[in-house]
Design a protein around this motif. Structure first.
Motif, PDB file in Angstrom:
ATOM      1  N   LEU B  77       0.687   2.582   1.812  1.00  0.00           N
ATOM      2  CA  LEU B  77       1.901   1.961   1.273  1.00  0.00           C
ATOM      3  C   LEU B  77       1.516   1.009   0.139  1.00  0.00           C
ATOM      4  N   ALA B  78       2.445   0.738  -0.735  1.00  0.00           N
ATOM      5  CA  ALA B  78       2.206  -0.264  -1.777  1.00  0.00           C
ATOM      6  C   ALA B  78       3.331  -1.280  -1.717  1.00  0.00           C
ATOM      7  N   MET B  79       2.972  -2.522  -1.975  1.00  0.00           N
ATOM      8  CA  MET B  79       3.976  -3.577  -1.833  1.00  0.00           C
ATOM      9  C   MET B  79       4.149  -4.324  -3.156  1.00  0.00           C
ATOM     10  N   ARG B 150      -1.183   3.412  -7.401  1.00  0.00           N
ATOM     11  CA  ARG B 150      -1.818   3.747  -6.116  1.00  0.00           C
ATOM     12  C   ARG B 150      -1.253   5.048  -5.537  1.00  0.00           C
ATOM     13  N   LEU B 156       7.138  -0.771  -0.788  1.00  0.00           N
ATOM     14  CA  LEU B 156       7.813  -1.862  -0.078  1.00  0.00           C
ATOM     15  C   LEU B 156       8.069  -2.966  -1.102  1.00  0.00           C
TER      16      LEU B 156
END
Lengths: 332, 325
Positions: B77-79, B150, B156
Motif C-alpha cells: 500500500l502507499a500512503m 511505488r 491510502l
C-alpha cells in the motif's frame, strides 16, 4: 486579602520608584532622543561587561607586551612581542622538546589530543543517549534528569568525586578487586590519567549536549518516519538518510560548542590529576594559570601572551559556531 | 488487485476503545471515503489498514490474504499523509526515489517511474527542487507522485487536502477524482469534509465513535440516511429535525423547504442572501431552529412569519432510537 491586593502592596516600592524616575527619564529622552534612552538602558549591562570582560581583555593584551614579575602594569617594562616570539620559537612544532618554551607546546598538544578524544567520544555518546531517550522508554523523564544532573555540578565537585572513585584505593579499584581483577593506576599512569580526564569531562558535560540533540530529534516530524516505514526503509538507512541529515544543524552546533569548551578544559582535570603524572594531563589553561600565578618563577606577561593565542583559537571556533547557527537558521 | 476487507476490527489505546468491531468490504478499484467528525476513528482505521498501527483484534485482508500481522511495507500500500511527509532535505526526485531504492530497483527503472509519474502530475519542472521551495499544491502533487511510483495495490490518503486553501482544495479534488479514474486503483480517502466525501467517493463510510454508522453511495446517504446522525452529518446545510407528537423526529433538508401558503409557520431570525438562493434562519412555532434554502433572492425582515412547504416524499422519519423508519 485577595491576590490582587497582595500584589498591590508588594509592587508599591516599584511604583514609587517608577514615579520618582519618571521626571528625570522624560528629561533625558527630551535631550537625547530615542538613541539616548537605548544607551541608558544598555549602560548597566555594558558597564558590567566592560569591567569584567573588555577591560581585562585589553589589560591582558597590554600585559602580554610587558616583562618582569611585577603585577602592576606601571612597574612592568615594555618588551614588545618578546613573549610571542618565545612561545612560537620552535624547531619542530610537533616536537615540544625542540621548542624554547617546551611546556607551552606540551600543553598545546595535550589540549589538541584531549579535544579530539573528548569531543569525538562525547558527541557520539550524547547522540546515542539522545536516540535512546527519544524512544518510548519507561521513566523517560527520570533518565533525562539522570543524564543532565552532572551538568549542574560544579567542575571542582566533579573532579573531587571522580578522584575519590579513581584514586589508587578508590571505589573503582575496590570494585575491580572484588571482581578479582588487578587494580589500575587510573590517575598515576600516563595513559589512564589522560583517558580518565577525557572520561570525566565527557560524563560532566554530556547531558547538556544530549539535551540539544534530543530537542533536534523531537523536532523531526513523526510523519517522516512513518513514510519511511511505509516504504520499508531499514532502520540504519532511516538513521543516516533521514535522522542524521535533519539533525545536522543541531549536531554542528554541538560539535562547535563542545570544541570551544574542550579547548578551555581546566578545573575538573586540574582537580582530578593536577596535570600529572608528569605533564601528561597539563592543558593550555593550566599552563597559563601556572605560568602566571603558581610557578615559582611566575611570568604574567608570558601567561598573558599564551592566553591571547588561546583566545584567537576560541574566536575562530566561535565564528564557526555563529556561521553554522546562521546557516542552520537560514535552512529552516 | 486491491480489494480490502476488514473483519471485526477492534482497536483500543489503553482503556479507550477507538475502533469498535468494524467490518468493511472495499472492492477493488473503488474510491472509498471514510468520513466522520473529529475523534470518530477514521484516521485510526486508515492507519490500521496501512500497518502503521496494529489492531487489538480482528483481521485485515488484502486480495483475500490476511495481512493483519504484516509490516506496513509488506502490504503493498502507499500512503499520502496530511502533512505530505516529504523529506525536506531531499529534492522532489530523491523523495520519489527513496522508497524504490529500498527495494534495490535498478536506477533506470526508478528514473522511468519518476518521469512517468511526474508527467502524469505535471511536476516535471519541479523534480530538482526541495519541498521547501514548493507551494502547498505542488507539495501535495509530489506526495501523490511518491505514492504512485511505488505502484501500490491501493492508495491510502489521510486528509490530503486539509492543508490547502479553499480554491486549491477544489482544484485538487477534481484532479484526484481524475487521477483515480486514470489509475483505476483502490483508494481509501479520509476526510472530515463531507463535501469532499460527496464529490469524490464511489462509496462513503460514515463513522462515529469508532463505529460504522452507514456505508453507501453518496446519493443514497443523502437520500436515505440510515439514522439521525448520518442524516445530520451528510448534506450542507444540515438537515432540520422537528420532533413529532408520536415521539418520532421528522427530518427535512433545507433545500426541500419552499415558500408557499399553508405550510410550516416559521419566524425569521435572519436571512443570508447568496444570490442564486437565500438561506433563511428561523424558528418553528414550538421554538425549534429551522433552516430553509429557498431559490432566488428573498428579503424577509427579522420577526416576519413565513410559511414553508415541503413534499412528504422528502421528509425522513427517525424513531426514538435514532434509526430511520
Amino acid at each position: 486579602m485577595s491576590n490582587g491586593g497582595a500584589t498591590h502592596y508588594l509592587t508599591a516600592p516599584l511604583r514609587w520608584l517608577a514615579r520618582a524616575a519618571d521626571v528625570p527619564l522624560r528629561a533625558w529622552q527630551r535631550m537625547t532622543g530615542q538613541g539616548g534612552m537605548i544607551a541608558l538602558f544598555l549602560l548597566p549591562n555594558m558597564a558590567i561587561f566592560s569591567i569584567f570582560v573588555l577591560i581585562p581583555l585589553g589589560m591582558n593584551a597590554l600585559y602580554s607586551t610587558t616583562g618582569g614579575v611585577e603585577f602592576f602594569l606601571a612597574d612592568r617594562p615594555y618588551v614588545g612581542g618578546e613573549h610571542y616570539a618565545r612561545l612560537m620559537d620552535c624547531e619542530n612544532y610537533l616536537e615540544p622538546r625542540s621548542c624554547r618554551d617546551d611546556m607551552f607546546w606540551i600543553a598545546v598538544w595535550n589540549t589538541a589530543r584531549f579535544v579530539i578524544f573528548q569531543v569525538g567520544v562525547m558527541t557520539l555518546v550524547a547522540m546515542i543517549t539522545a536516540l535512546i531517550l527519544n524512544r518510548a522508554i519507561p521513566a523517560k523523564a527520570f533518565w533525562r534528569a539522570v543524564f543532565f544532573f552532572p551538568v549542574l555540578l560544579s567542575p571542582v565537585v566533579v573532579g573531587l568525586i571522580w578522584r575519590w572513585i579513581l584514586q589508587r584505593q578508590g571505589l573503582a579499584n575496590l570494585a575491580m578487586f572484588e571482581m578479582g581483577l588487578e587494580p589500575v593506576n587510573w590517575l598515576t599512569d600516563r595513559f589512564w590519567a589522560f583517558f580518565a580526564a577525557v572520561g570525566v569531562s565527557v560524563w560532566a558535560h554530556m547531558g547538556f549536549y544530549t539535551l540539544i540533540l534530543l530537542a533536534g530529534l523531537q523536532a523531526i516530524p513523526r510523519d517522516l518516519y512513518e513514510a519511511a516505514e511505509m516504504d520499508g526503509t531499514p532502520p540504519f538507512r532511516v538513521f543516516y538518510r533521514i535522522t542524521l541529515p535533519l539533525l545536522m544543524p543541531n549536531l554542528l552546533v554541538v560539535l562547535v560548542l563542545a570544541l570551544i569548551r574542550a579547548v578551555q578544559i581546566f578545573d575538573e582535570a586540574y582537580v582530578l590529576t593536577g596535570g600529572g603524572p608528569g605533564t601528561s594531563t597539563m592543558f593550555m589553561t593550566q599552563y597559563i594559570y601556572e605560568s602566571g600565578f603558581a610557578n615559582l618563577l611566575r611570568n604574567p606577561g608570558l601567561a598573558a601572551a599564551a592566553s591571547i593565542l588561546m583566545a584567537l583559537v576560541l574566536v575562530v571556533l566561535t565564528l564557526c559556531q555563529l556561521w553554522l547557527s546562521r546557516r542552520a537558521g537560514g535552512d529552516r | 488487485m486491491g480489494a480490502i476487507e476488514l473483519e471485526n476490527i477492534h482497536k483500543s489505546f489503553g482503556a479507550v476503545d477507538v475502533i469498535k468491531d468494524v467490518s468493511l468490504n472495499i472492492p477493488e478499484g473503488e474510491l472509498t471515503v471514510f468520513v466522520g467528525p473529529s475523534g470518530c476513528g477514521k484516521s485510526t482505521l486508515l492507519r490500521l489498514i496501512s500497518g502503521l498501527d496494529q489492531p487489538t483484534s480482528g483481521r485485515i485482508l488484502i486480495d483475500g490474504q490476511d495481512v493483519t500481522r504484516r509490516s506496513a511495507a509488506d502490504r503493498g500500500l502507499a500512503m499520502v499523509f496530511q502533512s505530505y511527509a516529504l523529506y525536506p532535505h531531499m529534492s522532489v526526485r530523491q523523495n520519489m526515489a527513496f522508497g524504490l531504492e529500498n527495494t534495490r530497483m535498478p536506477r533506470a527503472e526508478i528514473a522511468s517511474r519518476i518521469e512517468e509519474a511526474a508527467r502524469l502530475l505535471e511536476i516535471d519542472p519541479l523534480l530538482d527542487r526541495r519541498p521547501g521551495q514548493l507551494s502547498g499544491g505542488q507539495r501535495q502533487r509530489v506526495a501523490i507522485g511518491r505514492a504512485i511510483v511505488r505502484e501500490p495495490t491501493a492508495f491510502l490518503l489521510d486528509e490530503p487536502l486539509s492543508n490547502l486553501d479553499a480554491e486549491l482544495r477544489g482544484t485538487m479534488r477534481a484532479e484526484l477524482a481524475a487521477l483515480h479514474g486514470r489509475l483505476g486503483k483502490t483508494m481509501i480517502y479520509v476526510t472530515h469534509d463531507q463535501i469532499e466525501a460527496m464529490t469524490l467517493a464511489d462509496r462513503i463510510v460514515v463513522l462515529r465513535g469508532g463505529v460504522v454508522e452507514q456505508v453507501d453511495t453518496p446519493l443514497n446517504l443523502f437520500n436515505a440516511p440510515a439514522n439521525r446522525f448520518v442524516a445530520g452529518f451528510i448534506g450542507a446545510p444540515k438537515m432540520n429535525f422537528l420532533p413529532r407528537p408520536d415521539g418520532r423526529t421528522m427530518g427535512i433538508r433545507p433545500q426541500h423547504l419552499r415558500l408557499g401558503e399553508g405550510g410550516l409557520p416559521v419566524t425569521v431570525d435572519m436571512a443570508e442572501n447568496l444570490g442564486a438562493e437565500t438561506l433563511i434562519h428561523g424558528r418553528s412555532e414550538d421554538g425549534h431552529t429551522l433552516l430553509a434554502m429557498v431559490p432566488g433572492q428573498v428579503t424577509p425582515e427579522r420577526g416576519d412569519v413565513l410559511s414553508l412547504q415541503y413534499d412528504e416524499a422528502d421528509a425522513h422519519y427517525f424513531g426514538e432510537d435514532g434509526l430511520r423508519q
